[in-house]
Design a protein around this motif. Structure first.
Motif, PDB file in Angstrom:
ATOM      1  N   TYR A  44      38.508  35.904  46.804  1.00 45.53           N
ATOM      2  CA  TYR A  44      38.631  37.316  47.193  1.00 45.53           C
ATOM      3  C   TYR A  44      37.273  38.010  47.148  1.00 45.53           C
ATOM      4  O   TYR A  44      36.921  38.789  48.047  1.00 45.53           O
ATOM      5  CB  TYR A  44      39.622  38.009  46.262  1.00 45.53           C
ATOM      6  CG  TYR A  44      39.620  39.512  46.366  1.00 45.53           C
ATOM      7  CD1 TYR A  44      40.209  40.158  47.453  1.00 45.53           C
ATOM      8  CD2 TYR A  44      39.028  40.296  45.372  1.00 45.53           C
ATOM      9  CE1 TYR A  44      40.208  41.544  47.553  1.00 45.53           C
ATOM     10  CE2 TYR A  44      39.023  41.673  45.457  1.00 45.53           C
ATOM     11  CZ  TYR A  44      39.610  42.297  46.549  1.00 45.53           C
ATOM     12  OH  TYR A  44      39.605  43.662  46.643  1.00 45.53           O
ATOM     13  N   LEU A  45      36.494  37.727  46.105  1.00 44.96           N
ATOM     14  CA  LEU A  45      35.164  38.336  45.996  1.00 44.96           C
ATOM     15  C   LEU A  45      34.272  37.931  47.157  1.00 44.96           C
ATOM     16  O   LEU A  45      33.533  38.754  47.705  1.00 44.96           O
ATOM     17  CB  LEU A  45      34.510  37.936  44.668  1.00 44.96           C
ATOM     18  CG  LEU A  45      35.126  38.480  43.385  1.00 44.96           C
ATOM     19  CD1 LEU A  45      34.367  37.974  42.175  1.00 44.96           C
ATOM     20  CD2 LEU A  45      35.152  40.006  43.396  1.00 44.96           C
ATOM     21  N   PHE A  46      34.323  36.661  47.542  1.00 42.15           N
ATOM     22  CA  PHE A  46      33.518  36.194  48.669  1.00 42.15           C
ATOM     23  C   PHE A  46      33.905  36.903  49.959  1.00 42.15           C
ATOM     24  O   PHE A  46      33.047  37.289  50.753  1.00 42.15           O
ATOM     25  CB  PHE A  46      33.692  34.689  48.850  1.00 42.15           C
ATOM     26  CG  PHE A  46      32.702  33.878  48.072  1.00 42.15           C
ATOM     27  CD1 PHE A  46      31.419  33.667  48.543  1.00 42.15           C
ATOM     28  CD2 PHE A  46      33.059  33.312  46.860  1.00 42.15           C
ATOM     29  CE1 PHE A  46      30.507  32.919  47.833  1.00 42.15           C
ATOM     30  CE2 PHE A  46      32.162  32.556  46.143  1.00 42.15           C
ATOM     31  CZ  PHE A  46      30.876  32.356  46.623  1.00 42.15           C
ATOM     32  N   LEU A  47      35.200  37.058  50.169  1.00 44.49           N
ATOM     33  CA  LEU A  47      35.655  37.678  51.409  1.00 44.49           C
ATOM     34  C   LEU A  47      35.343  39.167  51.449  1.00 44.49           C
ATOM     35  O   LEU A  47      35.085  39.726  52.518  1.00 44.49           O
ATOM     36  CB  LEU A  47      37.168  37.460  51.570  1.00 44.49           C
ATOM     37  CG  LEU A  47      37.617  36.000  51.730  1.00 44.49           C
ATOM     38  CD1 LEU A  47      39.130  35.920  51.798  1.00 44.49           C
ATOM     39  CD2 LEU A  47      36.987  35.356  52.958  1.00 44.49           C
ATOM     40  N   LYS A  48      35.338  39.807  50.285  1.00 45.54           N
ATOM     41  CA  LYS A  48      35.139  41.253  50.236  1.00 45.54           C
ATOM     42  C   LYS A  48      33.678  41.653  50.156  1.00 45.54           C
ATOM     43  O   LYS A  48      33.274  42.660  50.748  1.00 45.54           O
ATOM     44  CB  LYS A  48      35.899  41.837  49.033  1.00 45.54           C
ATOM     45  CG  LYS A  48      35.797  43.350  48.936  1.00 45.54           C
ATOM     46  CD  LYS A  48      36.577  43.885  47.733  1.00 45.54           C
ATOM     47  CE  LYS A  48      36.446  45.400  47.642  1.00 45.54           C
ATOM     48  NZ  LYS A  48      37.177  45.940  46.467  1.00 45.54           N
ATOM     49  N   ASP A  49      32.877  40.898  49.430  1.00 40.86           N
ATOM     50  CA  ASP A  49      31.494  41.291  49.138  1.00 40.86           C
ATOM     51  C   ASP A  49      30.523  40.424  49.930  1.00 40.86           C
ATOM     52  O   ASP A  49      30.326  39.245  49.631  1.00 40.86           O
ATOM     53  CB  ASP A  49      31.218  41.148  47.637  1.00 40.86           C
ATOM     54  CG  ASP A  49      29.990  41.921  47.198  1.00 40.86           C
ATOM     55  OD1 ASP A  49      29.028  42.004  47.987  1.00 40.86           O
ATOM     56  OD2 ASP A  49      29.990  42.448  46.074  1.00 40.86           O
ATOM     57  N   ARG A  50      29.901  40.978  50.952  1.00 40.77           N
ATOM     58  CA  ARG A  50      28.982  40.222  51.799  1.00 40.77           C
ATOM     59  C   ARG A  50      27.705  39.825  51.058  1.00 40.77           C
ATOM     60  O   ARG A  50      26.995  38.908  51.494  1.00 40.77           O
ATOM     61  CB  ARG A  50      28.616  41.047  53.039  1.00 40.77           C
ATOM     62  CG  ARG A  50      29.798  41.312  53.965  1.00 40.77           C
ATOM     63  CD  ARG A  50      29.355  42.074  55.201  1.00 40.77           C
ATOM     64  NE  ARG A  50      28.385  41.323  55.982  1.00 40.77           N
ATOM     65  CZ  ARG A  50      28.700  40.415  56.897  1.00 40.77           C
ATOM     66  NH1 ARG A  50      29.967  40.129  57.135  1.00 40.77           N
ATOM     67  NH2 ARG A  50      27.758  39.781  57.571  1.00 40.77           N
ATOM     68  N   LYS A  51      27.398  40.504  49.947  1.00 39.25           N
ATOM     69  CA  LYS A  51      26.203  40.161  49.197  1.00 39.25           C
ATOM     70  C   LYS A  51      26.295  38.776  48.570  1.00 39.25           C
ATOM     71  O   LYS A  51      25.279  38.187  48.200  1.00 39.25           O
ATOM     72  CB  LYS A  51      25.961  41.203  48.109  1.00 39.25           C
ATOM     73  CG  LYS A  51      25.644  42.590  48.648  1.00 39.25           C
ATOM     74  CD  LYS A  51      25.523  43.597  47.521  1.00 39.25           C
ATOM     75  CE  LYS A  51      25.258  45.002  48.072  1.00 39.25           C
ATOM     76  NZ  LYS A  51      25.214  46.015  46.987  1.00 39.25           N
ATOM     77  N   LEU A  52      27.498  38.262  48.437  1.00 35.39           N
ATOM     78  CA  LEU A  52      27.684  36.935  47.861  1.00 35.39           C
ATOM     79  C   LEU A  52      27.610  35.824  48.897  1.00 35.39           C
ATOM     80  O   LEU A  52      27.618  34.656  48.537  1.00 35.39           O
ATOM     81  CB  LEU A  52      29.045  36.862  47.154  1.00 35.39           C
ATOM     82  CG  LEU A  52      29.246  37.757  45.931  1.00 35.39           C
ATOM     83  CD1 LEU A  52      30.662  37.595  45.400  1.00 35.39           C
ATOM     84  CD2 LEU A  52      28.232  37.438  44.852  1.00 35.39           C
ATOM     85  N   GLN A  53      27.559  36.188  50.154  1.00 33.78           N
ATOM     86  CA  GLN A  53      27.648  35.194  51.220  1.00 33.78           C
ATOM     87  C   GLN A  53      26.270  34.690  51.608  1.00 33.78           C
ATOM     88  O   GLN A  53      25.488  35.388  52.239  1.00 33.78           O
ATOM     89  CB  GLN A  53      28.374  35.796  52.428  1.00 33.78           C
ATOM     90  CG  GLN A  53      29.806  36.215  52.112  1.00 33.78           C
ATOM     91  CD  GLN A  53      30.484  36.917  53.274  1.00 33.78           C
ATOM     92  OE1 GLN A  53      29.984  36.907  54.400  1.00 33.78           O
ATOM     93  NE2 GLN A  53      31.624  37.547  53.007  1.00 33.78           N
ATOM     94  N   SER A  54      25.982  33.470  51.190  1.00 35.54           N
ATOM     95  CA  SER A  54      24.716  32.805  51.520  1.00 35.54           C
ATOM     96  C   SER A  54      24.994  31.317  51.580  1.00 35.54           C
ATOM     97  O   SER A  54      26.025  30.846  51.084  1.00 35.54           O
ATOM     98  CB  SER A  54      23.652  33.111  50.464  1.00 35.54           C
ATOM     99  OG  SER A  54      23.992  32.499  49.231  1.00 35.54           O
ATOM    100  N   PRO A  55      24.103  30.529  52.172  1.00 37.83           N
ATOM    101  CA  PRO A  55      24.356  29.084  52.268  1.00 37.83           C
ATOM    102  C   PRO A  55      24.648  28.426  50.932  1.00 37.83           C
ATOM    103  O   PRO A  55      25.558  27.599  50.830  1.00 37.83           O
ATOM    104  CB  PRO A  55      23.060  28.551  52.892  1.00 37.83           C
ATOM    105  CG  PRO A  55      22.560  29.681  53.734  1.00 37.83           C
ATOM    106  CD  PRO A  55      22.902  30.920  52.953  1.00 37.83           C
TER     107      PRO A  55
END
Length: 394
Positions: A44-55
Protein backbone atom coordinates in the motif's frame (compact mmCIF):
# COMPACT_ATOMS: atom_id res chain seq x y z
CA UNK A 1 15.07 -49.08 6.86
CA UNK A 2 12.01 -46.98 6.02
CA UNK A 3 9.70 -46.21 8.94
CA UNK A 4 6.21 -46.22 7.51
CA UNK A 5 4.84 -44.57 10.65
CA UNK A 6 6.45 -41.29 9.59
CA UNK A 7 4.14 -38.39 8.77
CA UNK A 8 4.92 -38.58 5.06
CA UNK A 9 3.21 -41.98 4.85
CA UNK A 10 0.10 -41.06 6.83
CA UNK A 11 -3.37 -40.71 5.34
CA UNK A 12 -4.00 -37.00 5.92
CA UNK A 13 -7.74 -37.59 6.31
CA UNK A 14 -7.07 -39.63 9.45
CA UNK A 15 -4.85 -37.04 11.14
CA UNK A 16 -6.40 -35.12 14.02
CA UNK A 17 -4.57 -32.47 16.00
CA UNK A 18 -4.00 -32.56 19.75
CA UNK A 19 -4.64 -29.42 21.85
CA UNK A 20 -0.88 -28.73 21.83
CA UNK A 21 -0.70 -29.03 18.05
CA UNK A 22 -3.68 -26.69 17.70
CA UNK A 23 -1.87 -24.20 19.91
CA UNK A 24 1.19 -24.42 17.63
CA UNK A 25 -1.08 -23.98 14.61
CA UNK A 26 -2.52 -20.86 16.27
CA UNK A 27 1.01 -19.45 16.53
CA UNK A 28 1.56 -20.18 12.82
CA UNK A 29 -1.76 -18.50 12.03
CA UNK A 30 -0.84 -15.34 13.98
CA UNK A 31 2.59 -15.12 12.35
CA UNK A 32 1.20 -15.62 8.83
CA UNK A 33 -1.78 -13.33 9.35
CA UNK A 34 0.54 -10.66 10.73
CA UNK A 35 2.85 -11.17 7.77
CA UNK A 36 -0.08 -10.71 5.41
CA UNK A 37 -1.08 -7.45 7.09
CA UNK A 38 2.46 -6.08 7.34
CA UNK A 39 3.45 -6.88 3.79
CA UNK A 40 0.06 -5.69 2.53
CA UNK A 41 0.77 -2.38 4.24
CA UNK A 42 4.17 -2.21 2.53
CA UNK A 43 2.51 -2.73 -0.86
CA UNK A 44 0.00 0.00 0.00
CA UNK A 45 2.83 2.40 0.85
CA UNK A 46 4.50 1.75 -2.50
CA UNK A 47 1.30 2.37 -4.41
CA UNK A 48 0.45 5.53 -2.48
CA UNK A 49 3.84 7.19 -2.00
CA UNK A 50 5.79 7.88 -5.21
CA UNK A 51 8.87 8.82 -3.18
CA UNK A 52 9.38 5.13 -2.47
CA UNK A 53 9.32 4.13 -6.12
CA UNK A 54 12.82 3.56 -7.47
CA UNK A 55 14.59 0.64 -9.17
CA UNK A 56 16.19 -0.57 -5.92
CA UNK A 57 12.99 -0.35 -3.87
CA UNK A 58 11.08 -2.29 -6.52
CA UNK A 59 13.00 -5.28 -5.16
CA UNK A 60 11.55 -4.53 -1.72
CA UNK A 61 8.10 -4.31 -3.31
CA UNK A 62 8.60 -7.70 -4.92
CA UNK A 63 9.66 -9.20 -1.59
CA UNK A 64 6.58 -7.72 0.07
CA UNK A 65 4.34 -9.16 -2.66
CA UNK A 66 5.84 -12.64 -2.26
CA UNK A 67 5.54 -12.60 1.52
CA UNK A 68 2.01 -11.18 1.32
CA UNK A 69 0.91 -14.11 -0.85
CA UNK A 70 2.56 -16.57 1.52
CA UNK A 71 0.84 -15.09 4.55
CA UNK A 72 -2.53 -14.82 2.82
CA UNK A 73 -2.68 -18.43 1.66
CA UNK A 74 -1.28 -19.92 4.86
CA UNK A 75 -3.39 -17.94 7.31
CA UNK A 76 -6.75 -18.01 5.52
CA UNK A 77 -6.64 -21.40 3.79
CA UNK A 78 -4.25 -23.59 5.80
CA UNK A 79 -3.61 -22.71 9.43
CA UNK A 80 -6.82 -20.78 10.11
CA UNK A 81 -9.22 -23.59 9.11
CA UNK A 82 -6.98 -26.28 10.67
CA UNK A 83 -6.87 -24.38 13.95
CA UNK A 84 -10.66 -24.24 14.23
CA UNK A 85 -11.49 -27.72 12.93
CA UNK A 86 -8.71 -29.71 14.57
CA UNK A 87 -7.74 -31.54 11.38
CA UNK A 88 -6.19 -30.83 7.98
CA UNK A 89 -9.18 -29.44 6.10
CA UNK A 90 -7.86 -29.40 2.51
CA UNK A 91 -7.27 -33.14 2.21
CA UNK A 92 -4.55 -34.76 0.12
CA UNK A 93 -5.13 -32.78 -3.11
CA UNK A 94 -5.25 -29.53 -1.16
CA UNK A 95 -2.04 -30.64 0.53
CA UNK A 96 -0.32 -30.80 -2.85
CA UNK A 97 -1.36 -27.21 -3.49
CA UNK A 98 -0.18 -26.31 0.00
CA UNK A 99 3.21 -27.91 -0.66
CA UNK A 100 3.59 -26.21 -4.01
CA UNK A 101 2.86 -22.66 -2.81
CA UNK A 102 4.87 -23.20 0.39
CA UNK A 103 8.01 -24.14 -1.51
CA UNK A 104 7.40 -21.59 -4.29
CA UNK A 105 6.86 -18.55 -2.07
CA UNK A 106 9.54 -19.45 0.48
CA UNK A 107 12.03 -20.14 -2.33
CA UNK A 108 11.20 -16.89 -4.13
CA UNK A 109 11.42 -14.93 -0.87
CA UNK A 110 14.85 -16.37 -0.10
CA UNK A 111 16.19 -15.57 -3.56
CA UNK A 112 14.73 -12.05 -3.40
CA UNK A 113 16.49 -11.44 -0.08
CA UNK A 114 19.72 -12.57 -1.68
CA UNK A 115 19.11 -10.16 -4.57
CA UNK A 116 18.61 -7.30 -2.09
CA UNK A 117 22.02 -8.14 -0.65
CA UNK A 118 23.42 -8.13 -4.18
CA UNK A 119 21.99 -4.66 -4.77
CA UNK A 120 23.72 -3.30 -1.66
CA UNK A 121 27.00 -4.92 -2.73
CA UNK A 122 26.78 -3.45 -6.23
CA UNK A 123 26.12 0.03 -4.87
CA UNK A 124 28.77 0.06 -2.15
CA UNK A 125 31.56 -2.06 -3.63
CA UNK A 126 31.04 -1.70 -7.39
CA UNK A 127 29.33 1.69 -7.51
CA UNK A 128 26.63 0.34 -9.80
CA UNK A 129 22.98 1.19 -9.38
CA UNK A 130 20.49 -1.16 -10.91
CA UNK A 131 18.02 0.19 -13.45
CA UNK A 132 14.29 -0.41 -13.54
CA UNK A 133 14.88 -3.08 -16.18
CA UNK A 134 17.45 -4.77 -13.93
CA UNK A 135 14.99 -4.72 -11.04
CA UNK A 136 12.20 -6.27 -13.10
CA UNK A 137 14.46 -9.00 -14.46
CA UNK A 138 15.81 -9.83 -11.00
CA UNK A 139 12.28 -9.94 -9.59
CA UNK A 140 11.22 -12.25 -12.42
CA UNK A 141 14.22 -14.47 -11.64
CA UNK A 142 13.10 -14.81 -8.00
CA UNK A 143 9.60 -15.89 -9.06
CA UNK A 144 10.94 -18.27 -11.71
CA UNK A 145 13.28 -19.91 -9.22
CA UNK A 146 10.42 -20.48 -6.77
CA UNK A 147 8.19 -21.97 -9.48
CA UNK A 148 10.91 -24.33 -10.70
CA UNK A 149 11.80 -25.42 -7.17
CA UNK A 150 8.18 -26.23 -6.30
CA UNK A 151 7.72 -28.17 -9.56
CA UNK A 152 10.70 -30.52 -9.13
CA UNK A 153 8.77 -33.35 -7.38
CA UNK A 154 6.28 -33.59 -10.23
CA UNK A 155 9.04 -33.79 -12.84
CA UNK A 156 10.26 -36.98 -11.14
CA UNK A 157 6.77 -38.38 -10.51
CA UNK A 158 7.04 -37.61 -6.81
CA UNK A 159 4.69 -35.61 -4.61
CA UNK A 160 4.83 -33.05 -1.85
CA UNK A 161 4.43 -34.82 1.49
CA UNK A 162 3.11 -34.15 4.96
CA UNK A 163 6.07 -32.96 7.01
CA UNK A 164 7.21 -34.36 10.36
CA UNK A 165 5.24 -31.79 12.38
CA UNK A 166 2.06 -32.82 10.48
CA UNK A 167 1.20 -29.13 10.12
CA UNK A 168 1.88 -28.55 6.43
CA UNK A 169 2.97 -30.14 3.15
CA UNK A 170 6.30 -29.50 1.40
CA UNK A 171 9.15 -31.40 -0.24
CA UNK A 172 10.23 -34.87 0.85
CA UNK A 173 13.66 -33.97 2.20
CA UNK A 174 14.33 -37.54 3.37
CA UNK A 175 13.57 -39.21 0.04
CA UNK A 176 16.73 -40.83 -1.35
CA UNK A 177 15.32 -41.31 -4.88
CA UNK A 178 16.86 -39.18 -7.67
CA UNK A 179 13.88 -36.82 -7.63
CA UNK A 180 13.96 -36.57 -3.84
CA UNK A 181 17.67 -35.79 -3.83
CA UNK A 182 17.29 -33.13 -6.52
CA UNK A 183 14.47 -31.53 -4.55
CA UNK A 184 16.35 -31.62 -1.25
CA UNK A 185 19.59 -30.29 -2.76
CA UNK A 186 17.67 -27.58 -4.60
CA UNK A 187 16.03 -26.41 -1.38
CA UNK A 188 19.33 -26.66 0.48
CA UNK A 189 20.95 -24.48 -2.19
CA UNK A 190 18.09 -21.99 -1.99
CA UNK A 191 18.63 -21.53 1.74
CA UNK A 192 22.43 -21.84 1.84
CA UNK A 193 23.37 -19.71 -1.18
CA UNK A 194 21.98 -16.44 0.31
CA UNK A 195 23.65 -17.27 3.65
CA UNK A 196 27.03 -17.75 1.97
CA UNK A 197 26.55 -14.73 -0.29
CA UNK A 198 25.67 -12.44 2.62
CA UNK A 199 28.80 -13.53 4.50
CA UNK A 200 31.00 -12.80 1.46
CA UNK A 201 29.36 -9.56 0.34
CA UNK A 202 29.12 -7.91 3.74
CA UNK A 203 32.75 -8.72 4.47
CA UNK A 204 33.63 -6.68 1.37
CA UNK A 205 31.18 -3.92 2.28
CA UNK A 206 32.68 -3.56 5.75
CA UNK A 207 36.16 -3.38 4.20
CA UNK A 208 35.01 -0.46 2.03
CA UNK A 209 33.44 1.19 5.10
CA UNK A 210 36.69 1.09 7.04
CA UNK A 211 38.77 2.34 4.11
CA UNK A 212 36.54 5.28 3.36
CA UNK A 213 36.08 6.24 6.99
CA UNK A 214 39.86 6.70 7.14
CA UNK A 215 39.74 8.80 3.98
CA UNK A 216 36.90 10.89 5.41
CA UNK A 217 38.95 11.57 8.54
CA UNK A 218 41.86 12.69 6.38
CA UNK A 219 39.64 15.06 4.37
CA UNK A 220 38.16 16.51 7.54
CA UNK A 221 41.63 17.41 8.81
CA UNK A 222 42.33 19.29 5.56
CA UNK A 223 38.95 20.96 5.09
CA UNK A 224 40.14 24.21 6.61
CA UNK A 225 42.43 24.87 3.66
CA UNK A 226 40.65 23.01 0.85
CA UNK A 227 41.02 25.09 -2.28
CA UNK A 228 41.32 22.54 -5.05
CA UNK A 229 38.40 21.38 -7.11
CA UNK A 230 39.37 17.77 -6.59
CA UNK A 231 39.34 18.04 -2.78
CA UNK A 232 36.01 19.86 -2.80
CA UNK A 233 34.52 17.25 -5.10
CA UNK A 234 35.90 14.44 -2.96
CA UNK A 235 34.25 15.91 0.15
CA UNK A 236 30.95 16.09 -1.71
CA UNK A 237 31.41 12.52 -2.85
CA UNK A 238 31.93 11.30 0.69
CA UNK A 239 28.90 13.24 1.90
CA UNK A 240 26.71 11.75 -0.80
CA UNK A 241 27.86 8.28 0.24
CA UNK A 242 26.59 8.61 3.81
CA UNK A 243 23.10 7.54 2.80
CA UNK A 244 24.50 4.35 1.34
CA UNK A 245 26.39 3.69 4.58
CA UNK A 246 23.21 3.90 6.60
CA UNK A 247 21.35 1.66 4.17
CA UNK A 248 24.11 -0.93 4.22
CA UNK A 249 24.19 -1.09 8.01
CA UNK A 250 20.43 -1.36 8.22
CA UNK A 251 20.49 -4.07 5.59
CA UNK A 252 22.96 -5.97 7.76
CA UNK A 253 20.33 -6.14 10.51
CA UNK A 254 17.82 -7.56 8.03
CA UNK A 255 20.46 -10.11 7.02
CA UNK A 256 21.07 -11.05 10.67
CA UNK A 257 17.37 -11.74 11.21
CA UNK A 258 17.33 -13.74 7.98
CA UNK A 259 20.24 -15.93 9.10
CA UNK A 260 18.75 -16.52 12.55
CA UNK A 261 15.38 -17.56 11.11
CA UNK A 262 16.55 -19.80 8.27
CA UNK A 263 19.54 -21.47 9.89
CA UNK A 264 17.27 -23.97 11.70
CA UNK A 265 15.71 -24.85 8.35
CA UNK A 266 19.16 -25.57 6.94
CA UNK A 267 19.94 -27.84 9.89
CA UNK A 268 16.66 -29.70 9.44
CA UNK A 269 17.42 -30.19 5.72
CA UNK A 270 20.81 -31.69 6.44
CA UNK A 271 19.59 -34.01 9.18
CA UNK A 272 16.77 -35.41 7.04
CA UNK A 273 19.07 -35.71 4.03
CA UNK A 274 21.73 -37.72 5.86
CA UNK A 275 19.42 -39.84 8.03
CA UNK A 276 16.93 -40.54 5.19
CA UNK A 277 14.00 -40.05 7.55
CA UNK A 278 11.84 -37.27 8.92
CA UNK A 279 14.04 -36.32 11.83
CA UNK A 280 12.01 -34.46 14.46
CA UNK A 281 8.49 -32.94 14.59
CA UNK A 282 9.71 -30.23 16.96
CA UNK A 283 12.69 -29.29 14.79
CA UNK A 284 10.48 -29.30 11.70
CA UNK A 285 7.94 -26.98 13.34
CA UNK A 286 10.68 -24.62 14.51
CA UNK A 287 12.29 -24.62 11.07
CA UNK A 288 9.08 -23.67 9.28
CA UNK A 289 8.09 -21.17 11.97
CA UNK A 290 11.47 -19.47 11.51
CA UNK A 291 10.90 -19.14 7.76
CA UNK A 292 7.41 -17.71 8.21
CA UNK A 293 8.60 -15.42 11.00
CA UNK A 294 11.18 -13.99 8.62
CA UNK A 295 8.39 -12.99 6.24
CA UNK A 296 6.54 -11.49 9.21
CA UNK A 297 9.58 -9.45 10.29
CA UNK A 298 10.63 -8.11 6.88
CA UNK A 299 8.09 -5.22 6.68
CA UNK A 300 8.64 -4.34 10.34
CA UNK A 301 12.39 -4.10 9.85
CA UNK A 302 12.13 -2.04 6.67
CA UNK A 303 9.76 0.45 8.31
CA UNK A 304 11.79 0.73 11.51
CA UNK A 305 15.26 0.85 9.97
CA UNK A 306 14.74 2.79 6.75
CA UNK A 307 13.71 6.45 7.27
CA UNK A 308 12.01 6.57 3.87
CA UNK A 309 9.63 3.75 4.73
CA UNK A 310 9.19 5.06 8.28
CA UNK A 311 8.22 8.52 7.05
CA UNK A 312 5.83 7.07 4.46
CA UNK A 313 4.21 4.86 7.11
CA UNK A 314 3.79 7.77 9.53
CA UNK A 315 2.31 9.95 6.79
CA UNK A 316 -0.06 7.19 5.73
CA UNK A 317 -1.25 6.61 9.30
CA UNK A 318 -1.49 10.34 10.03
CA UNK A 319 1.11 10.07 12.80
CA UNK A 320 3.34 12.76 11.29
CA UNK A 321 0.98 15.36 12.78
CA UNK A 322 2.14 14.49 16.28
CA UNK A 323 5.36 15.99 17.60
CA UNK A 324 6.81 12.71 18.85
CA UNK A 325 6.41 10.92 15.53
CA UNK A 326 7.41 13.99 13.55
CA UNK A 327 10.74 13.99 15.37
CA UNK A 328 11.29 10.37 14.35
CA UNK A 329 11.44 11.39 10.68
CA UNK A 330 12.82 14.92 10.92
CA UNK A 331 16.15 13.90 9.36
CA UNK A 332 14.93 14.97 5.93
CA UNK A 333 12.02 16.41 4.05
CA UNK A 334 11.38 13.30 2.06
CA UNK A 335 11.86 10.76 4.77
CA UNK A 336 15.46 9.95 4.00
CA UNK A 337 18.02 10.86 6.56
CA UNK A 338 21.69 11.44 6.69
CA UNK A 339 24.06 9.73 9.04
CA UNK A 340 24.45 11.47 12.37
CA UNK A 341 28.15 10.80 12.51
CA UNK A 342 29.78 11.99 9.27
CA UNK A 343 32.67 9.60 9.78
CA UNK A 344 30.29 6.65 9.74
CA UNK A 345 30.22 6.83 5.97
CA UNK A 346 30.98 4.41 3.22
CA UNK A 347 31.45 5.17 -0.46
CA UNK A 348 31.94 2.97 -3.43
CA UNK A 349 34.95 5.13 -4.11
CA UNK A 350 37.05 2.65 -2.24
CA UNK A 351 37.04 0.51 -5.34
CA UNK A 352 38.36 3.29 -7.55
CA UNK A 353 35.05 4.96 -8.50
CA UNK A 354 33.83 8.50 -8.13
CA UNK A 355 30.69 10.61 -8.21
CA UNK A 356 30.33 13.84 -10.16
CA UNK A 357 29.29 16.83 -8.08
CA UNK A 358 26.10 18.42 -9.30
CA UNK A 359 26.83 21.73 -10.95
CA UNK A 360 30.54 21.04 -11.30
CA UNK A 361 31.97 20.65 -14.80
CA UNK A 362 34.81 18.39 -13.77
CA UNK A 363 35.35 14.88 -12.50
CA UNK A 364 37.79 14.79 -9.59
CA UNK A 365 41.00 12.86 -10.12
CA UNK A 366 41.39 9.87 -7.85
CA UNK A 367 44.05 7.39 -6.98
CA UNK A 368 43.15 5.52 -10.15
CA UNK A 369 44.39 8.48 -12.18
CA UNK A 370 41.19 9.84 -13.75
CA UNK A 371 41.62 13.05 -15.74
CA UNK A 372 40.13 16.40 -14.82
CA UNK A 373 38.00 18.29 -17.29
CA UNK A 374 35.82 15.32 -18.20
CA UNK A 375 32.21 16.32 -18.62
CA UNK A 376 29.89 14.32 -16.34
CA UNK A 377 27.31 12.11 -17.96
CA UNK A 378 23.62 12.73 -17.38
CA UNK A 379 23.36 9.53 -15.37
CA UNK A 380 26.23 10.58 -13.10
CA UNK A 381 24.62 13.95 -12.43
CA UNK A 382 21.21 12.48 -11.72
CA UNK A 383 22.66 9.75 -9.52
CA UNK A 384 24.57 12.12 -7.30
CA UNK A 385 21.75 14.64 -7.31
CA UNK A 386 19.34 12.05 -6.00
CA UNK A 387 21.83 10.92 -3.39
CA UNK A 388 22.56 14.44 -2.17
CA UNK A 389 18.87 15.30 -1.98
CA UNK A 390 18.15 11.99 -0.29
CA UNK A 391 20.84 12.31 2.34
CA UNK A 392 20.02 15.95 3.24
CA UNK A 393 23.44 16.47 4.78
CA UNK A 394 24.06 20.03 6.00
Amino acid sequence: MIDYSEARFLDITTVTYTPLQRLVIAVFFIVNFGGMLGNGFMIYLFLKDRKLQSPATYLVLNLALIDFCLGLLNSLFIFGPNMFTGHYTLGFNGGQLNGYVEVMFCGASLINLGILGLDRWLVIVRNYRITTRDSLLLSLFAWTWGIILASIPYWFHNLHVLEASQLYFAGDWSNRSPGGLVMTLGCLLTVSAPLIWFSFSYAQILTVIRKNNREWASLQKRKGNVVGTSDHARVQEMKAAQLEAALAKRSAIVVGVFVANWLIYDINFLLELFTARQFSPILDALAMLGGHFNSFMNPILFIILDPRFKAAAFRSLGLDKFTFFKNQTSGSKDGSSGTANPRASVAASGSGTNHTVVGKPTVPPSSSGRREGMKPSGRQVETVKSMEIGSQIP
